[in-house]
Design an enzyme around this catalytic site. Structure first.
Site, mmCIF file in Angstrom:
data_model
loop_
_atom_site.group_PDB
_atom_site.id
_atom_site.type_symbol
_atom_site.label_atom_id
_atom_site.label_comp_id
_atom_site.label_asym_id
_atom_site.label_seq_id
_atom_site.Cartn_x
_atom_site.Cartn_y
_atom_site.Cartn_z
ATOM 1 N N HIS A 131 39.549 45.309 37.805
ATOM 2 C CA HIS A 131 40.280 46.439 37.212
ATOM 3 C C HIS A 131 41.560 46.664 38.009
ATOM 4 O O HIS A 131 41.585 46.492 39.216
ATOM 5 C CB HIS A 131 39.413 47.717 37.263
ATOM 6 N N ASP A 163 33.464 47.568 30.591
ATOM 7 C CA ASP A 163 33.148 46.618 29.509
ATOM 8 C C ASP A 163 31.992 45.685 29.835
ATOM 9 O O ASP A 163 31.571 44.903 28.979
ATOM 10 C CB ASP A 163 34.394 45.777 29.202
HETATM 11 C C1 SDX Z 1 39.778 48.044 30.484
HETATM 12 O O1 SDX Z 1 43.585 50.172 32.704
HETATM 13 C C2 SDX Z 1 42.503 50.699 32.329
HETATM 14 O O2 SDX Z 1 42.166 51.789 32.716
HETATM 15 C C3 SDX Z 1 41.721 49.886 31.326
HETATM 16 C C4 SDX Z 1 40.342 50.404 30.964
HETATM 17 C C5 SDX Z 1 40.438 51.716 30.196
HETATM 18 O O3 SDX Z 1 39.442 52.462 30.195
HETATM 19 O O4 SDX Z 1 41.467 51.926 29.513
HETATM 20 O O5 SDX Z 1 39.570 50.628 32.132
HETATM 21 C C6 SDX Z 1 39.606 49.443 30.047
HETATM 22 O O6 SDX Z 1 40.679 47.400 30.023
HETATM 23 C C7 SDX Z 1 38.863 47.490 31.539
HETATM 24 C C8 SDX Z 1 39.270 46.047 31.985
HETATM 25 C C9 SDX Z 1 38.696 45.092 30.924
HETATM 26 N N1 SDX Z 1 39.191 43.693 31.157
HETATM 27 C C10 SDX Z 1 38.382 42.746 31.593
HETATM 28 O O7 SDX Z 1 37.219 42.932 31.955
HETATM 29 C C11 SDX Z 1 39.012 41.354 31.591
HETATM 30 C C12 SDX Z 1 38.718 40.661 32.932
HETATM 31 N N2 SDX Z 1 39.443 41.372 33.997
HETATM 32 C C13 SDX Z 1 40.739 40.823 34.374
HETATM 33 O O8 SDX Z 1 41.485 40.291 33.302
HETATM 34 C C14 SDX Z 1 41.496 41.735 35.323
HETATM 35 O O9 SDX Z 1 40.605 42.156 36.282
HETATM 36 C C15 SDX Z 1 42.234 42.950 34.784
HETATM 37 C C16 SDX Z 1 43.166 42.605 33.674
HETATM 38 C C17 SDX Z 1 41.255 43.974 34.311
HETATM 39 C C18 SDX Z 1 43.036 43.547 35.943
HETATM 40 O O10 SDX Z 1 43.969 42.608 36.286
HETATM 41 P P1 SDX Z 1 45.077 42.888 37.446
HETATM 42 O O11 SDX Z 1 44.978 44.276 37.948
HETATM 43 O O12 SDX Z 1 46.390 42.422 36.932
HETATM 44 O O13 SDX Z 1 44.565 42.010 38.634
HETATM 45 P P2 SDX Z 1 44.909 40.499 38.831
HETATM 46 O O14 SDX Z 1 44.792 39.777 37.530
HETATM 47 O O15 SDX Z 1 46.182 40.430 39.579
HETATM 48 O O16 SDX Z 1 43.670 40.055 39.737
HETATM 49 C C19 SDX Z 1 43.768 40.031 41.141
HETATM 50 C C20 SDX Z 1 43.002 38.768 41.536
HETATM 51 C C21 SDX Z 1 43.580 37.489 40.914
HETATM 52 O O17 SDX Z 1 43.217 36.432 41.764
HETATM 53 P P3 SDX Z 1 44.374 35.880 42.838
HETATM 54 O O18 SDX Z 1 45.580 35.533 42.015
HETATM 55 O O19 SDX Z 1 44.619 37.062 43.777
HETATM 56 O O20 SDX Z 1 43.712 34.703 43.484
HETATM 57 O O21 SDX Z 1 41.643 38.837 41.048
HETATM 58 C C22 SDX Z 1 41.408 37.796 40.122
HETATM 59 C C23 SDX Z 1 42.779 37.305 39.651
HETATM 60 O O22 SDX Z 1 42.709 35.956 39.220
HETATM 61 N N3 SDX Z 1 40.648 38.373 39.009
HETATM 62 C C24 SDX Z 1 39.605 37.804 38.430
HETATM 63 C C25 SDX Z 1 39.154 38.729 37.469
HETATM 64 N N4 SDX Z 1 39.945 39.808 37.487
HETATM 65 C C26 SDX Z 1 40.880 39.583 38.438
HETATM 66 N N5 SDX Z 1 38.986 36.613 38.636
HETATM 67 C C27 SDX Z 1 37.917 36.350 37.853
HETATM 68 N N6 SDX Z 1 37.427 37.201 36.907
HETATM 69 C C28 SDX Z 1 38.025 38.381 36.691
HETATM 70 N N7 SDX Z 1 37.555 39.205 35.760
#
Ligand code: SDX
Length: 432
Positions: free
Chosen positions: A313, A371
């Protein structure tokens, strides 16, 4: 917001004059540096794609402490709201700023119940869609189409119009989501029954058929109501920011909310519940818990593009409090339905345990989000996977409209118009 004693000074190594910027504090959470005069004073923009360090507005509706894993709606912890009153009481809180007393709650429930029907013409609008259209495509169209029916409540400068639009949207979303579902399965639409609760009404419109009486299961009714509460609002997430930016042009609230529905559909946002259940199904097909280690290797391999859906998140760097409550709801519903050993639920719990002990996730502070378990409980209730985000949209409508209303009622609001760092071709002439 109040002026802090602290000030921010921006200095430049090229000798340009330094710039002093005021710092403001809210009631809780990080202070902000007011950069509104920066471009005028420096000729430069700030640069923050994805808005990781940018506050787009001031708001008094919802607060998240990502480090503590805390979520407050108008100051009340989500854990307390999940077991206090019902979803419509939470709607009242988000819209008006305080929990309703008994009389206020009763009249608000009655008001919403009197707006659950949609214009009869809406059913003909649906007929333009293929029966196998994704319900989110249908819902985006239906919500936008509401502005074609309610011209009597689209003067956004009239507080009364804003209030009736909010009530109409909250009241009609369950009817529209159920219509999108019924259209897809080829069953007749069920009209709302105003003697039922908000969530009971939705269950009946979804699963009731004309040939027999539909009995609302109180455990499922309560579970769904809690799921709505958990999804109601969440600060300036992508879809709420979309609603604010869209609404800042002065468009009508139905169009602004339709933009929010479209944004929520994305798998990185509200589409993650659908993507998470699909992911669990894929792991199940691969061989279930025995294959979790192999799947995790794919997740950790940057080139695989595989993410652990339902994890991570932008704000929570601790356990999403909603995920805990969702897991509890999962337990209740599965027990009620005799599905305690649901293989996907067992798989999800195993996946969570492995992830929370794995350095990749621990070092990145990746925890289950709202989720991760929602798909399992929605599936158990009978909601089809492609309608999960429709349920999320139904619940988030109150948050969107409360945030939109907060913006529109602020006399200082302006149309949102970000700038850019231009990296394209400089001026050149077309060769004759
Ligand atoms: C919702 O914003 C809100 O409040 C949203 C929400 C709401 O109520 O409105 O809470 C609802 O959207 C919840 C989130 C649902 N999405 C998912 O579950 C999809 C999977 N999650 C990721 O796509 C991600 O965690 C996000 C999009 C939720 C957040 O992404 P960020 O903040 O841009 O973080 P990032 O992508 O920069 O991640 C940081 C690191 C990265 O690795 P490095 O580049 O540092 O090596 O963490 C890794 C990412 O690759 N990473 C993950 C991951 N989420 C982040 N690796 C594997 N699986 C994941 N789910």
């Amino acid at each position: 917001m109040k002026l802090a004693d602290n000030k921010a000074t921006l200095s430049f190594s090229n000798g340009s004059p330094s710039i002093e910027m005021p710092v403001y504090s809210g009631s809780v959470g990080p202070d902000v540096i007011d950069i509104r005069k920066l471009y005028g004073q420096s000729g430069m923009f700030t640069y923050d794609p994805g808005f990781l360090s940018t506050a787009s507005c001031q708001s008094g509706i919802t607060f998240i402490d990502g480090d503590k894993g805390e979520l407050l709606y108008r100051g009340y912890p989500i854990e307390q709201l999940a077991s206090h009153g019902d979803f419509l009481d939470t709607c009242y809180l988000l819209l008006k700023g305080d929990l309703p007393n008994t009389e206020e709650s009763a009249s608000f429930h009655k008001l919403v119940n009197n707006h659950t029907m949609v214009n009869e013409q809406m059913q003909f609008f649906l007929r333009g869609f293929r029966r196998d259209a994704h319900p989110m495509a249908v819902l985006t169209g239906l919500v936008g189409a509401l502005s074609a029916f309610y011209h009597d409540s689209t003067d956004i400068n009239n507080p009364k119009h804003r209030e009736i639009s909010a009530i109409r949207l909250i009241a009609k979303m369950p009817t529209l989501v159920a219509m999108a579902y019924k259209y897809g399965v080829g069953q007749p639409f069920q009209y709302p029954q105003n003697n039922l609760s908000y969530s009971g009404n939705f269950l009946r419109m979804m699963f009731g058929v004309p040939c027999e009486e539909y009995k609302v299961n109180p455990v499922l009714e309560r579970a769904l109501d809690r799921i709505f509460i958990l999804h109601a609002d969440h600060e300036q997430n992508a879809s709420t920011s979309t609603v604010r930016l869209c609404g800042s042009s002065g468009t009508n609230p139905f169009a602004a909310i339709a933009a929010g529905v479209a944004c929520l559909w994305g798998p990185a946002h509200g589409g993650a519940n659908e993507a998470c259940l699909k992911m669990l199904g894929d792991i199940q097909k691969m061989g279930g818990i025995a294959k979790v280690g192999e799947f995790m290797e794919q997740v950790k391999d940057k080139n695989s593009g595989v993410k652990l859906m339902g994890f991570g998140h932008r704000v929570y760097k601790n356990y999403d409090p909603r995920a805990k409550l969702m897991q509890e709801t999962c337990n209740e519903v599965l027990a009620e339905l005799g599905l305690e050993n649901d293989p996907l639920f067992q798989l999800a719990k195993a996946l969570e345990k492995i992830a929370l002990e794995d350095e990749y996730f621990v070092s990145r502070k990746l925890y289950p989000n709202v989720d991760f378990y929602s798909g399992i409980v929605l599936s158990a209730i009978g909601i089809p996977v492609n309608l999960f985000t429709g349920i999320f949209s139904l619940a988030r409508t109150v948050g969107w409209i409360a945030q939109w209303n907060e913006m529109i009622s602020d006399p200082e609001y302006k149309i949102g118009r970000p700038r850019q760092l231009y990296t394209g071709a400089t001026r050149r002439e077309i060769k004759a």
